[in-house]
Design an enzyme around this catalytic site. Structure first.
Site, PDB file in Angstrom:
ATOM      1  CG  LEU A  33      -1.774  -1.294   1.338  1.00  0.00           C
ATOM      2  CD1 LEU A  33      -2.520  -1.319   2.659  1.00  0.00           C
ATOM      3  CD2 LEU A  33      -2.747  -1.390   0.166  1.00  0.00           C
ATOM      4  CG  HIS A  34       0.770   3.534  -3.165  1.00  0.00           C
ATOM      5  ND1 HIS A  34      -0.320   4.303  -3.501  1.00  0.00           N
ATOM      6  CD2 HIS A  34       0.797   2.529  -4.073  1.00  0.00           C
ATOM      7  CE1 HIS A  34      -0.898   3.811  -4.574  1.00  0.00           C
ATOM      8  NE2 HIS A  34      -0.257   2.715  -4.940  1.00  0.00           N
ATOM      9  CG  HIS A  37      -3.375   1.426  -1.911  1.00  0.00           C
ATOM     10  ND1 HIS A  37      -2.043   1.220  -2.185  1.00  0.00           N
ATOM     11  CD2 HIS A  37      -4.061   0.756  -2.859  1.00  0.00           C
ATOM     12  CE1 HIS A  37      -1.926   0.440  -3.250  1.00  0.00           C
ATOM     13  NE2 HIS A  37      -3.133   0.157  -3.679  1.00  0.00           N
ATOM     14  CE  LYS A 149      -1.552   4.171 -11.639  1.00  0.00           C
ATOM     15  NZ  LYS A 149      -1.240   2.968 -11.135  1.00  0.00           N
ATOM     16  CG  ASP A 150      -5.665   1.462 -11.583  1.00  0.00           C
ATOM     17  OD1 ASP A 150      -4.815   1.057 -12.373  1.00  0.00           O
ATOM     18  OD2 ASP A 150      -5.446   1.574 -10.353  1.00  0.00           O
ATOM     19  CG  MET A 184       1.867   8.011  -4.995  1.00  0.00           C
ATOM     20  SD  MET A 184       1.708   7.975  -3.216  1.00  0.00           S
ATOM     21  CE  MET A 184       2.601   9.476  -2.835  1.00  0.00           C
ATOM     22  CB  SER A 186       2.033  -1.495  -5.860  1.00  0.00           C
ATOM     23  OG  SER A 186       0.931  -1.086  -5.088  1.00  0.00           O
TER      24      SER A 186
HETATM   25  O1  PAF Z   1      -6.689  -1.746  -8.591  1.00  0.00           O
HETATM   26  C1  PAF Z   1      -6.353  -2.829  -8.040  1.00  0.00           C
HETATM   27  O2  PAF Z   1      -5.492  -2.862  -7.164  1.00  0.00           O
HETATM   28  C2  PAF Z   1      -7.009  -4.132  -8.477  1.00  0.00           C
HETATM   29  O3  PAF Z   1      -7.261  -4.128  -9.843  1.00  0.00           O
HETATM   30  C3  PAF Z   1      -8.289  -4.464  -7.692  1.00  0.00           C
HETATM   31  C4  PAF Z   1      -9.375  -3.426  -7.917  1.00  0.00           C
HETATM   32  C5  PAF Z   1      -7.966  -4.556  -6.211  1.00  0.00           C
HETATM   33  C6  PAF Z   1      -8.834  -5.820  -8.139  1.00  0.00           C
HETATM   34  O4  PAF Z   1      -7.915  -6.837  -7.943  1.00  0.00           O
END
Ligand code: PAF
Length: 283
Positions: A33-34, A37, A149-150, A184, A186
């Site tokens: 985690l960063h 998160h 970010k995603d 950021m 991981s």
């Molecule tokens: O973004 C993430 O870290 C992953 O894609 C998630 C949403 C935890 C699903 O595994």
């Protein structure tokens, strides 16, 4: 803070809170985690009575040549940090708990999953949707938190929740950046010092795009051309895609408008990084 490894235990723990009328906030993560998160965790703590963070490196979302084996993992480090953040539960199942022998059911959000990152990661979003739907079933959150970010992942998960009539609100929180602008992630831990410096080109190209837009440029071709030229000058960078798309259908746009998503994926050495911005058109 309690660390739970099995599905029945997790269901029982949240079941008690739900019976008492408490709301549940879920932050799904793959650990290591960063601050990105933690911003989700803080939002969950503000908006829900009980906060659950899942830590699960989901095999279903990694391609055969991707980094499933080497993805950084450190439950002890993560737990210490989550305890400080005031999290109530960490759900940390083994792969066999989530995908027991004979597992066969997968979830797809057609069309959206094939665009942008989906072109180079064909099974990725099917794996993400499957695990997130399973986490929703197990934890039963009222609100679930994901990072911008995603962006494609967040858009797809919102669509999944809408299409499947899930009783969960999907919240998308802003990108958290290092002081020098790097988003950021991981996966930043994979970068050598030279690659770390080179990786700044992602954020820099977005900043350059923003400057052009602020000066009135609206032609997507011109803006993306400028970004690609800038990234092209970085010897350690190799572009996967740089696109300007509509936030709903993720189709490329010719003209930048408020809400256009400018997204990019770039290999820095062997590490594939993503970044994006949602055009605000506010000065
Ligand atoms: O973004 C993430 O870290 C992953 O894609 C998630 C949403 C935890 C699903 O595994």
């Amino acid at each position: 803070m309690k660390i739970i490894k099995t599905i029945p235990e997790m269901k029982a723990a949240v079941g008690e809170h739900k019976s008492a009328g408490r709301t549940i906030g879920l932050v799904p993560t793959m650990g290591f985690l960063h601050e990105g998160h933690f911003s989700l965790v803080r939002a969950a703590r503000k908006k829900a009575d009980v906060t659950v963070v899942s830590i699960f490196v989901n095999p279903a979302q990694f391609g055969p040549k991707e980094d499933l084996k080497t993805y950084p993992r450190d439950l002890n480090r993560d737990s210490v940090m989550l305890e400080k953040e005031g999290v109530d539960y960490v759900f940390h199942p083994e792969a066999g708990e989530m995908y027991p022998h004979g597992y066969k059911t997968y979830v797809e959000v057609r069309d959206l999953q094939e665009k942008l990152c989906g072109r180079s990661r064909p099974e990725h979003f099917r794996g993400v949707c499957t695990v997130v739907l399973k986490l929703f079933q197990i934890v039963g959150p009222d609100i679930a938190f994901f990072g911008q970010k995603d962006a494609q992942q967040a858009i797809i998960l919102r669509k999944m929740a809408q299409d499947l009539n899930l009783d969960v609100q999907v919240e998308i929180m802003p990108i958290v950046r290092e002081a020098d602008g790097l988003a950021m992630s991981s996966r930043n831990t994979y970068l050598s010092p030279e690659e770390r410096a080179a990786a700044l080109v992602l954020a820099k190209s977005l900043e350059a795009a923003k400057r052009q837009i602020d000066h009135g440029e609206r032609r997507a071709g011109v803006i993306l051309g400028g970004m690609k030229a800038m990234i092209g000058e970085e010897p350690l960078a190799r572009i996967d895609y740089v696109e300007a798309v509509d936030m709903e259908d993720l189709d490329p746009v010719k003209k930048i408008v408020k809400g256009t998503l400018i997204a990019l994926a770039v290999f820095i050495g062997p590490t594939r990084l993503i970044d994006n911005m949602i055009v605000s058109l506010e000065r």
